[in-house]
Design an enzyme around this catalytic site. Structure first.
Site, mmCIF file in Angstrom:
data_model
loop_
_atom_site.group_PDB
_atom_site.id
_atom_site.type_symbol
_atom_site.label_atom_id
_atom_site.label_comp_id
_atom_site.label_asym_id
_atom_site.label_seq_id
_atom_site.Cartn_x
_atom_site.Cartn_y
_atom_site.Cartn_z
ATOM 1 N N HIS A 42 0.851 -1.188 0.000
ATOM 2 C CA HIS A 42 0.000 0.000 0.000
ATOM 3 C C HIS A 42 0.887 1.238 0.000
ATOM 4 O O HIS A 42 2.091 1.145 0.238
ATOM 5 C CB HIS A 42 -0.893 0.005 1.247
ATOM 6 N N HIS A 127 5.824 6.264 -1.516
ATOM 7 C CA HIS A 127 6.579 5.026 -1.736
ATOM 8 C C HIS A 127 5.747 3.821 -1.292
ATOM 9 O O HIS A 127 4.807 3.962 -0.524
ATOM 10 C CB HIS A 127 7.898 5.044 -0.966
#
Length: 190
Positions: A42, A127
């Site tokens: 995620h 990220h």
């Protein structure tokens, strides 16, 4: 509950990244890293830590408002990098990163307004964490291998509130478990 706000890529995007991660896992030195599992992939927007049950309704209301104020936007996973001296390896993000950054800011502000202690504000770095090292690991070969990766674009259509359950068994390699406890469509209030 241990909670965070996130954007969860669709299954097709996760599958593309899994192919790349499998190749990375074959590189020399891969055994010195703890690889994250696909179910946990995620883009964290804001990490809340332990949130008391009493604060969850207010946090949820604020996150719903934040999602409703944000229009859907396009992203793709691409490239990669590291944090620290090889303590974390991550896949990067391309596309409307500014919209992602704005959504992350709103997710953090939602928590502060709901009374969730957030500590010091840090600039947002988009990220998706692929691996972590207990010790410093030379991840430059992994970052170089990720440089060529560009995943398929997708439209970010919702914001998720995710519960994180840390491993308790003591079994080496056990991964945290993640469960989306709520999702809100982006732009639903526009």
């Amino acid at each position: 509950m241990r909670l965070f706000a996130a954007v969860v890529p669709p299954e097709g995007v996760i599958e593309e990244l899994a192919v790349v991660a499998a190749r990375l896992g074959e590189l020399p030195g891969a055994g010195g890293l703890r690889w994250t599992g696909r179910p946990g992939w995620h883009l964290t927007l804001a990490f809340y830590g332990e949130v008391t049950d009493a604060l969850v309704p207010a946090l949820s209301d604020r996150l719903a408002r934040a999602a409703h104020r944000a229009a859907p936007f396009a992203l793709s996973l691409a490239g990669g990098g590291r944090f620290g001296q090889g303590r974390a390896l991550w896949a990067g993000v391309r596309g409307d990163v500014e919209a992602l950054r704005l959504l992350a800011g709103r997710a953090e502000a939602a928590a502060r307004k709901a009374g969730v202690p957030m500590g010091e504000h840090r600039p947002y770095k988009a990220h998706l964490t692929l691996a972590r090292g207990r010790e410093a690991v030379d991840v430059r070969p992994f970052v170089t291998a990720l440089a060529e990766f560009t995943g398929s674009p997708w439209t970010v259509a919702d914001l998720a509130l995710v519960r994180s359950s840390l491993p308790r068994s003591g079994v080496p390699g056990e991964q945290p478990r993640y469960e989306a406890v709520a999702r809100w469509a982006l732009g639903a209030g526009s």
